[in-house]
Write a protein that holds these residues in place. Sequence first.
Motif, mmCIF file in Angstrom:
data_model
loop_
_atom_site.group_PDB
_atom_site.id
_atom_site.type_symbol
_atom_site.label_atom_id
_atom_site.label_comp_id
_atom_site.label_asym_id
_atom_site.label_seq_id
_atom_site.Cartn_x
_atom_site.Cartn_y
_atom_site.Cartn_z
ATOM 1 N N UNK A 24 22.816 67.319 10.112
ATOM 2 C CA UNK A 24 23.358 67.668 9.433
ATOM 3 C C UNK A 24 24.471 67.600 9.498
ATOM 4 N N UNK A 25 24.738 67.228 10.283
ATOM 5 C CA UNK A 25 26.314 66.887 11.155
ATOM 6 C C UNK A 25 27.370 68.546 11.669
ATOM 7 N N UNK A 26 26.384 69.389 11.825
ATOM 8 C CA UNK A 26 26.546 70.923 12.267
ATOM 9 C C UNK A 26 26.287 71.536 13.023
ATOM 10 N N UNK A 27 25.935 70.010 14.008
ATOM 11 C CA UNK A 27 25.644 70.744 15.632
ATOM 12 C C UNK A 27 26.206 70.091 16.606
ATOM 13 N N UNK A 60 17.377 43.925 29.543
ATOM 14 C CA UNK A 60 18.521 43.652 30.829
ATOM 15 C C UNK A 60 18.841 45.204 31.277
ATOM 16 N N UNK A 61 17.631 46.008 31.740
ATOM 17 C CA UNK A 61 17.850 47.160 32.289
ATOM 18 C C UNK A 61 17.580 47.941 31.752
ATOM 19 N N UNK A 62 17.960 48.139 30.075
ATOM 20 C CA UNK A 62 17.577 48.773 28.943
ATOM 21 C C UNK A 62 16.541 49.552 28.717
ATOM 22 N N UNK A 63 16.044 50.868 29.365
ATOM 23 C CA UNK A 63 14.300 50.895 29.222
ATOM 24 C C UNK A 63 13.874 50.831 27.508
ATOM 25 N N UNK A 64 15.221 51.834 26.890
ATOM 26 C CA UNK A 64 14.323 52.414 25.376
ATOM 27 C C UNK A 64 15.706 51.395 24.832
ATOM 28 N N UNK A 65 16.119 50.776 25.101
ATOM 29 C CA UNK A 65 16.882 49.319 24.670
ATOM 30 C C UNK A 65 18.703 50.675 24.096
ATOM 31 N N UNK A 66 19.239 49.946 23.583
ATOM 32 C CA UNK A 66 20.508 50.665 23.209
ATOM 33 C C UNK A 66 20.614 50.809 21.432
ATOM 34 N N UNK A 67 21.848 51.501 21.478
ATOM 35 C CA UNK A 67 22.296 52.222 20.420
ATOM 36 C C UNK A 67 23.434 51.127 19.456
ATOM 37 N N UNK A 68 23.843 51.941 18.416
ATOM 38 C CA UNK A 68 24.898 50.845 17.458
ATOM 39 C C UNK A 68 26.357 50.588 18.767
ATOM 40 N N UNK A 107 25.037 63.648 23.302
ATOM 41 C CA UNK A 107 23.349 62.906 23.360
ATOM 42 C C UNK A 107 22.097 64.480 22.936
ATOM 43 N N UNK A 108 22.803 64.720 21.760
ATOM 44 C CA UNK A 108 21.758 66.098 21.262
ATOM 45 C C UNK A 108 20.341 65.063 20.696
ATOM 46 N N UNK A 109 19.693 65.048 20.197
ATOM 47 C CA UNK A 109 18.405 64.457 19.322
ATOM 48 C C UNK A 109 18.643 65.067 17.627
ATOM 49 N N UNK A 110 18.635 65.684 17.727
ATOM 50 C CA UNK A 110 18.921 65.221 16.055
ATOM 51 C C UNK A 110 20.367 64.306 15.339
ATOM 52 N N UNK A 111 21.603 64.938 16.109
ATOM 53 C CA UNK A 111 22.444 64.308 15.872
ATOM 54 C C UNK A 111 22.007 62.375 16.023
ATOM 55 N N UNK A 112 21.286 62.145 17.660
ATOM 56 C CA UNK A 112 21.054 60.870 17.606
ATOM 57 C C UNK A 112 20.557 60.319 16.383
ATOM 58 N N UNK A 113 19.314 61.345 15.805
ATOM 59 C CA UNK A 113 18.868 60.878 14.788
ATOM 60 C C UNK A 113 19.948 60.614 13.481
ATOM 61 N N UNK A 114 21.064 61.100 13.137
ATOM 62 C CA UNK A 114 20.973 61.041 12.459
ATOM 63 C C UNK A 114 22.323 59.842 12.337
ATOM 64 N N UNK A 115 22.873 59.765 13.187
ATOM 65 C CA UNK A 115 23.671 58.397 14.174
ATOM 66 C C UNK A 115 22.987 57.292 13.414
ATOM 67 N N UNK A 116 22.085 57.023 12.993
ATOM 68 C CA UNK A 116 21.497 55.784 13.880
ATOM 69 C C UNK A 116 20.239 55.642 12.350
ATOM 70 N N UNK A 117 20.497 56.622 11.662
ATOM 71 C CA UNK A 117 19.249 56.576 9.896
ATOM 72 C C UNK A 117 20.208 55.712 9.399
ATOM 73 N N UNK A 118 21.045 55.148 9.533
ATOM 74 C CA UNK A 118 21.229 53.355 8.638
ATOM 75 C C UNK A 118 21.113 52.269 9.536
ATOM 76 N N UNK A 119 20.183 52.521 10.514
ATOM 77 C CA UNK A 119 19.728 51.647 11.504
ATOM 78 C C UNK A 119 18.373 51.068 11.495
ATOM 79 N N UNK A 120 17.371 52.015 10.394
ATOM 80 C CA UNK A 120 16.191 52.411 10.820
ATOM 81 C C UNK A 120 15.390 50.482 10.645
#
Length: 298
Positions: free
Chosen positions: A238-241, A75-83, A247-260
């Motif tokens: 670590x939640x300190x950035x 649906x037009x989302x090249x990399x998909x969508x997040x939570x 959309x910082x990449x490390x923060x994106x990883x932290x937000x998505x770690x529960x949905x691996x």
Amino acid sequence: MQTEVETPLKPYAQEQKIPSLWLEIIRRLFKQKSALIGGTIILFFIFLAIFAPLLTTYSFKESVLENRFLPPLSEGHFFGTDDLGRDLFTRIIYGAQISLRVGFLSVIGSIVIGTMLGLIAGYYGKWIDMIISRIFDIMLAFPSILLAIAIVTVLGRSLTNALIAIAIINIPTYGRLVRSKVLSLKEEEFILAAKAIGMKNSRILFHHLLPNSMTPIIVQGTLGIATAIIETAALGFLGLGAVPPTPEWGTMLADSKDYIQLAPWTVIFPGISIMLVVLGFNLLGDGLRDTLDPKMKK
């Protein structure tokens, strides 16, 4: 009587052209495959960062809950969508702006302060060198990421404070590098001659010692950008950035770690982005080191 015709001698400068130093460096750099690959990767992400508004029609903070966890190429989302239903490709390319900006600015800050302290410590020596060197030793006694965490904890969570922390923890690296270079250079004949004719210390520092210390600084700075990007991602994880929805990449990883398991693409694409940028700067740094090293010249 036959007269001899004298042929004008060509000036030596016309017979042999001396190539420019920078042109020679660029020419040799293009022969380094690792540098070419690294430079291509870096230019690709710089292109994404500069033209991010033209490459996507979405906003990096636009949330559509009906589109949560859409897989890539749907649906037009090249990399998909997040939570939260945000377009992942949009957040990745806007994240490139943040990572590159933090990487460059933090390294520039570290180089400026570290180089100044290294020049002063190496040139003047004695108690000045002892004080500056002990400060470097104390800072290097702590693991860099722990020192960065402590600084951000004191200053408060924000991307700017993370940038300041990363710049501070890398100062000793450039300071000790420049100090060791100055210690060897200040005993050279051209420095002793400059002192003998009464040249001011400031002129010796900035017109003789600093230019001759730039080669290791450039190489270390290129590699340091990769380190700064990793440290930024680590602080974000670590939640300190950066504060959401940045959309910082490390923060994106932290937000998505529960949905691996549910949506692995929300972790894969930010992780691959960090890996590629770091790889690009490391390859370019290795190429620069080989290019600028006199021992590598034929």
